[in-house]
Scaffold this motif. Sequence first.
Motif, PDB file in Angstrom:
ATOM      1  N   VAL A 154      35.011  33.241  44.545  1.00  0.00           N
ATOM      2  CA  VAL A 154      36.279  32.753  44.000  1.00  0.00           C
ATOM      3  C   VAL A 154      37.308  32.611  45.120  1.00  0.00           C
ATOM      4  N   ARG A 155      37.254  33.541  46.066  1.00  0.00           N
ATOM      5  CA  ARG A 155      38.197  33.456  47.194  1.00  0.00           C
ATOM      6  C   ARG A 155      37.937  32.176  48.000  1.00  0.00           C
ATOM      7  N   LYS A 156      36.664  31.866  48.221  1.00  0.00           N
ATOM      8  CA  LYS A 156      36.346  30.629  48.972  1.00  0.00           C
ATOM      9  C   LYS A 156      36.850  29.407  48.214  1.00  0.00           C
ATOM     10  N   LEU A 157      36.662  29.454  46.901  1.00  0.00           N
ATOM     11  CA  LEU A 157      37.122  28.357  46.057  1.00  0.00           C
ATOM     12  C   LEU A 157      38.639  28.228  46.145  1.00  0.00           C
ATOM     13  N   GLY A 158      39.328  29.355  46.187  1.00  0.00           N
ATOM     14  CA  GLY A 158      40.788  29.373  46.300  1.00  0.00           C
ATOM     15  C   GLY A 158      41.243  28.674  47.576  1.00  0.00           C
ATOM     16  N   LEU A 159      40.515  28.923  48.667  1.00  0.00           N
ATOM     17  CA  LEU A 159      40.846  28.261  49.939  1.00  0.00           C
ATOM     18  C   LEU A 159      40.689  26.757  49.796  1.00  0.00           C
ATOM     19  N   GLU A 160      39.612  26.370  49.121  1.00  0.00           N
ATOM     20  CA  GLU A 160      39.318  24.956  48.889  1.00  0.00           C
ATOM     21  C   GLU A 160      40.432  24.307  48.063  1.00  0.00           C
ATOM     22  N   LEU A 161      41.080  25.122  47.219  1.00  0.00           N
ATOM     23  CA  LEU A 161      42.157  24.605  46.361  1.00  0.00           C
ATOM     24  C   LEU A 161      43.528  24.750  47.023  1.00  0.00           C
ATOM     25  N   ASN A 162      43.520  25.091  48.313  1.00  0.00           N
ATOM     26  CA  ASN A 162      44.749  25.226  49.109  1.00  0.00           C
ATOM     27  C   ASN A 162      45.691  26.328  48.629  1.00  0.00           C
ATOM     28  N   LEU A 163      45.167  27.358  48.005  1.00  0.00           N
ATOM     29  CA  LEU A 163      46.026  28.488  47.658  1.00  0.00           C
ATOM     30  C   LEU A 163      46.317  29.267  48.934  1.00  0.00           C
ATOM     31  N   SER A 164      47.492  29.888  48.996  1.00  0.00           N
ATOM     32  CA  SER A 164      47.857  30.556  50.246  1.00  0.00           C
ATOM     33  C   SER A 164      47.053  31.836  50.443  1.00  0.00           C
ATOM     34  N   ASN A 165      46.982  32.244  51.692  1.00  0.00           N
ATOM     35  CA  ASN A 165      46.215  33.440  52.027  1.00  0.00           C
ATOM     36  C   ASN A 165      46.748  34.679  51.314  1.00  0.00           C
ATOM     37  N   ASP A 166      48.067  34.680  51.091  1.00  0.00           N
ATOM     38  CA  ASP A 166      48.716  35.780  50.356  1.00  0.00           C
ATOM     39  C   ASP A 166      48.055  36.037  49.022  1.00  0.00           C
ATOM     40  N   ILE A 167      47.780  34.945  48.322  1.00  0.00           N
ATOM     41  CA  ILE A 167      47.193  35.072  46.981  1.00  0.00           C
ATOM     42  C   ILE A 167      45.707  35.385  47.111  1.00  0.00           C
ATOM     43  N   ILE A 168      45.047  34.659  48.006  1.00  0.00           N
ATOM     44  CA  ILE A 168      43.593  34.784  48.086  1.00  0.00           C
ATOM     45  C   ILE A 168      43.143  36.159  48.552  1.00  0.00           C
ATOM     46  N   SER A 169      43.899  36.748  49.466  1.00  0.00           N
ATOM     47  CA  SER A 169      43.404  38.009  50.024  1.00  0.00           C
ATOM     48  C   SER A 169      43.931  39.240  49.274  1.00  0.00           C
ATOM     49  N   ARG A 170      44.628  39.017  48.160  1.00  0.00           N
ATOM     50  CA  ARG A 170      45.128  40.180  47.404  1.00  0.00           C
ATOM     51  C   ARG A 170      43.974  40.990  46.855  1.00  0.00           C
ATOM     52  N   HIS A 171      44.144  42.293  46.873  1.00  0.00           N
ATOM     53  CA  HIS A 171      43.123  43.150  46.252  1.00  0.00           C
ATOM     54  C   HIS A 171      43.079  42.852  44.757  1.00  0.00           C
ATOM     55  N   PRO A 172      41.904  43.015  44.132  1.00  0.00           N
ATOM     56  CA  PRO A 172      41.836  42.829  42.685  1.00  0.00           C
ATOM     57  C   PRO A 172      42.755  43.822  41.973  1.00  0.00           C
ATOM     58  N   PHE A 173      43.310  43.381  40.848  1.00  0.00           N
ATOM     59  CA  PHE A 173      44.136  44.275  40.031  1.00  0.00           C
ATOM     60  C   PHE A 173      43.707  44.050  38.589  1.00  0.00           C
ATOM     61  N   PRO A 174      43.332  45.091  37.869  1.00  0.00           N
ATOM     62  CA  PRO A 174      42.753  44.875  36.526  1.00  0.00           C
ATOM     63  C   PRO A 174      43.810  44.469  35.506  1.00  0.00           C
ATOM     64  N   GLY A 175      43.396  43.662  34.525  1.00  0.00           N
ATOM     65  CA  GLY A 175      44.322  43.220  33.471  1.00  0.00           C
ATOM     66  C   GLY A 175      45.042  44.377  32.788  1.00  0.00           C
ATOM     67  N   PRO A 176      44.351  45.484  32.438  1.00  0.00           N
ATOM     68  CA  PRO A 176      45.053  46.595  31.786  1.00  0.00           C
ATOM     69  C   PRO A 176      45.990  47.343  32.739  1.00  0.00           C
ATOM     70  N   GLY A 177      45.977  46.939  34.004  1.00  0.00           N
ATOM     71  CA  GLY A 177      46.951  47.429  34.980  1.00  0.00           C
ATOM     72  C   GLY A 177      46.987  48.934  35.129  1.00  0.00           C
ATOM     73  N   LEU A 178      48.218  49.459  35.255  1.00  0.00           N
ATOM     74  CA  LEU A 178      48.363  50.885  35.547  1.00  0.00           C
ATOM     75  C   LEU A 178      47.882  51.767  34.398  1.00  0.00           C
ATOM     76  N   ALA A 179      47.687  51.169  33.207  1.00  0.00           N
ATOM     77  CA  ALA A 179      47.243  51.977  32.052  1.00  0.00           C
ATOM     78  C   ALA A 179      45.931  52.688  32.343  1.00  0.00           C
ATOM     79  N   ILE A 180      45.038  52.028  33.117  1.00  0.00           N
ATOM     80  CA  ILE A 180      43.727  52.651  33.357  1.00  0.00           C
ATOM     81  C   ILE A 180      43.702  53.412  34.691  1.00  0.00           C
ATOM     82  N   ARG A 181      44.905  53.585  35.253  1.00  0.00           N
ATOM     83  CA  ARG A 181      45.024  54.403  36.473  1.00  0.00           C
ATOM     84  C   ARG A 181      45.873  55.637  36.158  1.00  0.00           C
ATOM     85  N   MET A 182      45.901  55.966  34.871  1.00  0.00           N
ATOM     86  CA  MET A 182      46.733  57.054  34.408  1.00  0.00           C
ATOM     87  C   MET A 182      45.987  57.729  33.258  1.00  0.00           C
ATOM     88  N   PRO A 183      44.874  58.423  33.552  1.00  0.00           N
ATOM     89  CA  PRO A 183      44.119  59.018  32.447  1.00  0.00           C
ATOM     90  C   PRO A 183      45.041  59.863  31.575  1.00  0.00           C
TER      91      PRO A 183
END
Length: 521
Positions: A380-409
């Motif tokens: 997906v990152r390679k595809l992002g480069l192909e779509l001219n997305l900036s490196n800022d977006i492409i190289s971001r670490h994954p972040f889960p949709g439920p966000g901080l909720a699942i990092r707070m047992p």
Amino acid sequence: MSLSSNLSKILIIDFGSQFTQLIARRVRELGVFSEIVSHKKIEITKIIKENLSGIILSGGPLNVYENDKFKFDKKILRLGVPILGICFGHQVLSKLLDGKVKKSKHREFGLATIKKVSNSILTKNFFNKDKTSNVWMSHADQVSKMPKNFKIIASTKNSKLTIIENTKNNFYGVQFHPEVTHTNKGKILLRNFVFLICKTKKNWSSKDQKLKLINEIKDQVGNNKVICGLSGGVDSSVVAQLLSKAIGKNLTCIFVNNGLLRKNEETQVVSTFKKKLKMNLIYVNAENEFIRKLSNVSDPEKKRKIIGNLFIKIFERYAKKIKNVQFLAQGTLYPDLIESKSVTGSQTSKIKSHHNVGGLPKIMKLKLVEPLKFLFKDEVRKLGLELNLSNDIISRHPFPGPGLAIRMPGIITKEKIKILKEADFYFIKALRDHGLYDKIWQAYAALLPVKTVGVMGDNRTYEHICLLRAITSEDGMTADFFDFPKGFMQLISNQIINNIRGINRVVYDITSKPPSTIELE
Ligand code: XMP
């Protein structure tokens, strides 16, 4: 006519293995077009007309003697196309060609060492100097009688027919899984099959992938309107760009602030997508709604389901306002599917309900558009480069949709969210400042549901434990913890404790995946 319909391809016949998509991915990595067809859906009249350069039979959870459970038309063997059978595929191929398969006395799971018996094009550069190679096995049955006109290429102690071949017909069978990274030289074996045996030419790139996906989106949605759940992460950003190229103004992106985002994230996402990329973006502040629904919920699966359901409710609410919206696009990736449910209908067990798959409500008004659902993060990152997305977006670490909720047992409170946002902010900033961010696949801070005693300025404290996690990985399916220098660990521990009220202890998670998962819940 679609972009790929006349390309020569490697056809992968899927018998329900967890690794079938990995086989496709390995072929794509070689720059060759491949397609997966379920053994249940394959039609010989159709594939006869296709430009096939080779066929790979996947592994699977079935037994070859349960004839009624799988379909395989013997005419496939007469197409004159090279065939490579992997694990169950090796057993199917052997059985159909008059070999025999039976339960192994010694099952082989995990690492095994195979030993070369004869030379083969398939195994060029595959064996070490001592004529062995380490491979990854996962089988309870084995080929016990060699099919006609085959010869042995390699064996293990417990299974003689580990690699076999019939060069006259170009049939090859391997009992292990060359597609997984644990088979050290698996990529070499697949490369030999694709280029030396099938004689395929390179015909596939990220650009082709992009054009294929754009065409598929056009075919799927036609002139209908689509909303896209945008989080600002690499997956949903790539989906939004693909859709924007495919359907232009018929796309509306919706960014939902669920109150579980990282510090300042909402401001950054709105600024990037609305102001810089000029996307049609609606910002929804649903902080209170999410926190209210999650109050007093501590079960991880319940949290995930509540969040997944509420996301969809909000999307449907806005779809109604926009009018005539039929589709919801999301950045689901293949690992989300594998862990949330079985993709092939096989009995793979559910690990956790990723919010955009297993966390969805049973009845949905919107139909899903998921162009990335067979891709892995790095693709997906390679595809992002192909779509001219900036490196800022492409190289971001994954972040889960439920966000901080699942990092707070445990239960979620506004106070805990505030503390966690700060801890995560300091950790990620320190990684960036020390040039470590891009060496790590994913990193985050979490807040553990226990308080411990500390001493600060001669006073007793009784506060939260902050857990730091930083991992290396290729695709999120397996992971190892990142080895920080002691100086960095001291620095970040001091920074967190000195700057954030509510934390008096910092610990580092040193488990790999498996046995742990990347997120805590
Ligand atoms: P686990 O915890 O399953 O995480 O080892 C693997 C990768 O998936 C991400 N993850 C999610 N991403 N929705 C997402 O969009 C989810 O519900 C979800 N759960 C886990 C996780 O951050 C890691 O990158």
